[in-house]
Design an enzyme around this catalytic site. Structure first.
Site, PDB file in Angstrom:
ATOM      1  N   ARG A 290      17.610  48.316  68.473  1.00 42.79           N
ATOM      2  CA  ARG A 290      19.058  48.451  68.547  1.00 42.79           C
ATOM      3  C   ARG A 290      19.707  47.578  67.470  1.00 42.79           C
ATOM      4  NH1 ARG A 290      22.391  45.534  72.112  1.00 42.79           N
ATOM      5  NH2 ARG A 290      20.485  44.742  73.087  1.00 42.79           N
TER       6      ARG A 290
ATOM      7  N   LYS B  40       4.424  46.505  71.058  1.00 46.20           N
ATOM      8  CA  LYS B  40       3.929  47.832  70.684  1.00 46.20           C
ATOM      9  C   LYS B  40       3.411  47.836  69.250  1.00 46.20           C
ATOM     10  CE  LYS B  40       7.437  49.693  73.738  1.00 46.20           C
ATOM     11  NZ  LYS B  40       8.856  50.098  73.785  1.00 46.20           N
TER      12      LYS B  40
END
Length: 824
Positions: A560, A671
């Site tokens: 974001r 990740k």
């Protein structure tokens, strides 16, 4: 039906061999989609395949829930405003071990599974890390065979679909349900009334007790939609129940008969807007009211549903905390604390003491932010108007709580003011984080640093008052979605080396450690990364018509867009690299493709301005032949789960550069490291724990620590002095401020420069610039030695077992929820 043979039915329709699958697909195509193979388009085949995959989940799903009732298992209910589950088809195929035969069946039909998968829309049920974490939590709950249900809102439109026009973010409707959703089951029989407004009537019951009844006002209906959440290679399939708003009355017949159709359906339209779009920016009073309505809407429906299920097999509310655990994912569902109190007091007539004891032992709260502006608070006037009974209950919770505080600290008025659920300054507001802490039996942060800061800074008074209530549970990510599914090339390499048990037990990855020094495995690891980079390069060319070199370093920041995440710091670095290459053709740095992606909130002007600057800088770099083949900047629009699954396997360098002390945890950092990207990061959030586990030598650390930032602010930080003392940095900021990247509008970025130089540089962008550039130089030195880089990348993947969401959920199950898999 007397001749119905379920075993024959399963063989003919639910078989898993390619011939059985073909039969199922063709039947679904004809009898559900209404097409035959001659008229079907690709999306029809996708729908048919999705339905036949869902069919193979249903029996497991039903048996899972039958077993919960049969065993009386304690269940966890995970309340979250967001669930970013992404695409469901491939995840389901892999989890139930169905993919290979499906691929073969489709091949025989002349279809390609990979191409069909790309047609599926992401479920637009969130906008960031909060929703992605919730999706990982649900996956792990099912994989660990734990009894759990997720509750949220079935948003008809997501946050928005991001497009880039003239470098600017453009928000477009994200109608993810336009083509239907084969993964959900509408439940028109599961409907609950949700009230807003009205008044509270006080009366005396026959037993002499004072009672309250919330009456009048407006009612909205919450209708359930269920989505199965399968575990990996297990029989457990749990449920995600999402609520859709329906009007209590379809239309005003009198207005309709008078010809005023607009007024006749006005109430219906207003009611159903509750689940129309992902909760909005709440700076306007109208949006603020809608956001609060959304929160109470899903909370009220969920608690009514939870209590209904509890009462089917239980009769004593004293047993409620022994049978259910409710986890609040941030403060968005915190209104559920006074809502459960209302139900227990007003609907089931418990005494306050008993109701409060039950409530606090049932709820637990996960905090996700340290930023004061992100800690929710609601104007008392708004709550009194929309939820008058809840405001009464909140006042009473606060009164009783402050009496206890006063008893222990009789002369500390400022402590009472700090700990009160009601903020008095600047208009009365309810502090939802305070309500969540007081109303829960456990409160957890999501990384070691974050939890320490919660206890020592943000909520230090509460930690002193409730010393056993605060714990840490570091976030994790599911290896099923974020390695096995997202990165099949690397997954196959890992499984070939150590077996496939790592998919369900990420600790097995540690067996890769000895292979980090194996030159053959290093080469194969690099080849897997190169293949993923080539795939991403092809996607960028296909969707954006932009050429990137898969042999360049893929340097990635995907998250974001927010000032504390410091995309601005990355921009300064990119401009510095651009200038160094332009002015020194012999500048020794690897060819590099910098990839950024992320959405800005629609009303967040600084973030949107940063996006525009990124694209303006990219245009200048693209048009300059001096850096051709050496530096490329790409902003990939509309970042979502599927886009992340494309980018993360290809990333070699992960930018985790938030201002220290401001990122609660992060999951993108996990990740990327899991997929073999080296991290360049500050000591913030879970970066600290990642660095500890992969080794400092395999992590590019830079920047001030959280403690150093606090000290610098206390002593007086002067960003203008940093600007004047660093000629390169000064030149870069002057170029931005004087319109070098926006010649048609030279003053376009004056606000950015003003924030950095004259308004305190709150996020310490300039303070960390020099250290950041030094870290970049260290990274370049390692990247030149591809064997050393491969070793470091392998060790990143091998040492990420702690960051499995399975470990996260197991800690919740043991420390917070007290649940176990039921004995079937």
């Amino acid at each position: 039906m007397s001749n119905f043979d379920p075993d024959t039915f399963k063989h003919d329709y639910l078989g898993t061999e390619p011939d059985d699958i073909q039969l199922s697909i063709n039947n679904r195509l004809v009898y559900t989609i209404g097409k035959d193979p001659y008229t079907a388009v690709a999306h029809d085949w996708l729908q048919a395949l999705s339905y036949i995959t869902r069919d193979r989940l249903i029996e497991r799903w039903m048996e899972t829930h039958r077993s919960y009732y049969r065993t009386g298992a304690k269940r966890v209910y995970y309340l979250s405003m967001e669930f970013l589950i992404g695409r469901s088809l491939n995840n389901a195929l892999l989890n139930i071990g169905f993919r290979e035969n499906c691929e073969e069946a489709l091949k025989q039909l002349g279809l390609d599974l990979e191409e069909l998968q790309q047609l599926e829309y992401d479920a637009a049920l969130g906008n960031g890390g909060l929703g992605r974490l919730a999706a990982c939590i649900m996956d792990s709950i099912s994989t660990l065979d734990l009894p759990g249900t997720g509750y949220g809102i079935r948003y008809e439109y997501g946050m928005f679909r991001q497009a880039i026009e003239d470098g600017k973010q453009i928000e477009l409707p994200e109608n993810w349900l336009a083509a239907g959703n084969p993964w959900e089951f509408p439940r028109p029989e599961v409907v609950y009334k949700v009230r807003f407004g009205g008044q509270v009537m006080e009366y005396q019951a026959p037993d002499g007790q004072r009672r309250h009844s919330w009456i009048e006002g407006d009612e909205v209906l919450a209708m359930a939609y269920d989505t199965p959440i399968p575990g990996f290679h297990t029989e457990t399939v749990n449920n995600l129940r999402l609520w859709s708003a329906k009007a209590s009355h379809d239309f005003d017949l009198e207005c309709f008969n008078q010809g005023d159709y607009i007024r006749a359906v006005a109430d219906k339209t207003i009611s159903e807007n509750l689940s129309k779009v992902l909760y909005p920016d709440d700076r306007s009073s109208e949006n603020q009211e809608l956001r609060l309505r959304q929160q109470y809407f899903f909370v009220s429906a969920s608690l009514q549903d939870i209590l209904r299920r509890f009462l089917q097999i239980n009769s004593d509310f004293q047993d409620l905390p022994e049978k259910i655990a409710i986890q609040l994912n941030d403060t968005h569902p915190a209104i559920s604390i006074p809502e459960l109190m209302r139900l227990l007091l007003d609907e089931y007539h418990l005494q306050w003491r008993d109701a409060w004891d039950i409530t606090t032992r049932t709820f637990s709260y996960t905090n996700h932010t340290l930023l004061p502006e992100a800690l929710e608070s609601w104007p008392v006037g708004l709550l009194e108007r929309l939820l008058p009974r809840h405001m009464q209950i909140i006042y009473e919770i606060n009164r009783r709580f402050l009496l206890t505080v006063t008893h222990l600290h009789p002369d500390d008025i400022t402590l009472l003011q700090r700990m009160s659920l009601i903020e008095e300054e600047g208009g009365k507001k309810v502090r939802m984080a305070h309500l969540a802490i007081v109303g829960s039996h456990k409160v957890n942060g999501v990384s070691e640093l974050h939890s320490n800061l919660l206890q020592e800074k943000t909520f230090s008074d509460f930690h002193e008052f409730f010393p056993d209530r605060f714990i840490n549970i570091t976030n994790g990510v599911t290896p099923r979605r974020w390695l096995n599914e997202a990165n099949p090339i690397l997954s196959q390499l890992i499984s070939g080396a150590i077996g496939s048990e790592w998919i369900k037990d990420l600790g097995q990855l540690e067996r890769l450690q000895p292979l980090a020094d194996d030159s053959e495995f290093q080469q194969r690891f690099l080849e897997a990364k190169r293949a993923n980079k080539a795939r991403l390069a092809d996607l960028i060319m296909f969707y954006m018509r932009v050429t990137v070199d898969p042999d360049s370093l893929f340097d990635v920041q995907i998250k974001r867009i927010h000032e504390y995440k410091r995309q601005m710091l990355n921009v300064l670095r990119i401009i510095a690299l651009y200038l160094r290459i332009c002015e020194n053709p012999d500048y020794d740095a690897p060819a590099r493709t910098v990839i950024l992606a992320g959405k800005s909130a629609p009303g967040y002007q600084m973030a949107k301005l940063t996006i525009r600057l990124i694209n303006d800088v990219a245009s200048i770099i693209d048009s300059d032949p001096a850096v051709a083949g050496r530096l490329k900047l790409v902003f990939i629009p509309n970042y979502d789960v599927s886009t992340a699954c494309d980018i993360i396997p290809a990333a070699e360098l992960s930018q985790q550069i938030s201002t220290a002390g401001m990122e609660a945890s992060g999951t993108g950092n996990m990740k990327l490291a899991l997929n073999g990207a080296l991290t360049m990061g500050t000591l913030d959030g879970a970066n600290i724990e990642i660095r500890e586990r992969v080794g400092p030598e395999n992590f590019f650390t830079f920047g001030l620590t959280a403690e150093e930032i606090q000290k610098k602010r206390r002593l007086g930080y002067d960003p203008h002095q940093v600007y004047e003392s660093d000629p390169e940095l000064k030149r870069i900021i002057d170029m931005i401020g004087q319109g070098y990247f926006s010649p048609e509008e030279p003053k376009r970025y004056h606000t950015i420069v003003d924030n950095l130089l004259h308004k305190g540089d709150h996020f310490m962008v300039l303070a960390d610039y020099h250290s950041y550039m030094e870290s970049d130089a260290q990274m370049c030195a390692l990247y030149r030695d591809q064997k050393a880089w491969a070793k470091a990348a392998i060790l990143n993947t091998a040492n990420m077992s702690h960051f499995s969401c399975d470990r996260t959920v197991q800690e919740y199950a043991e420390k917070v929820w007290s649940i176990k898999p039921p004995i079937r």
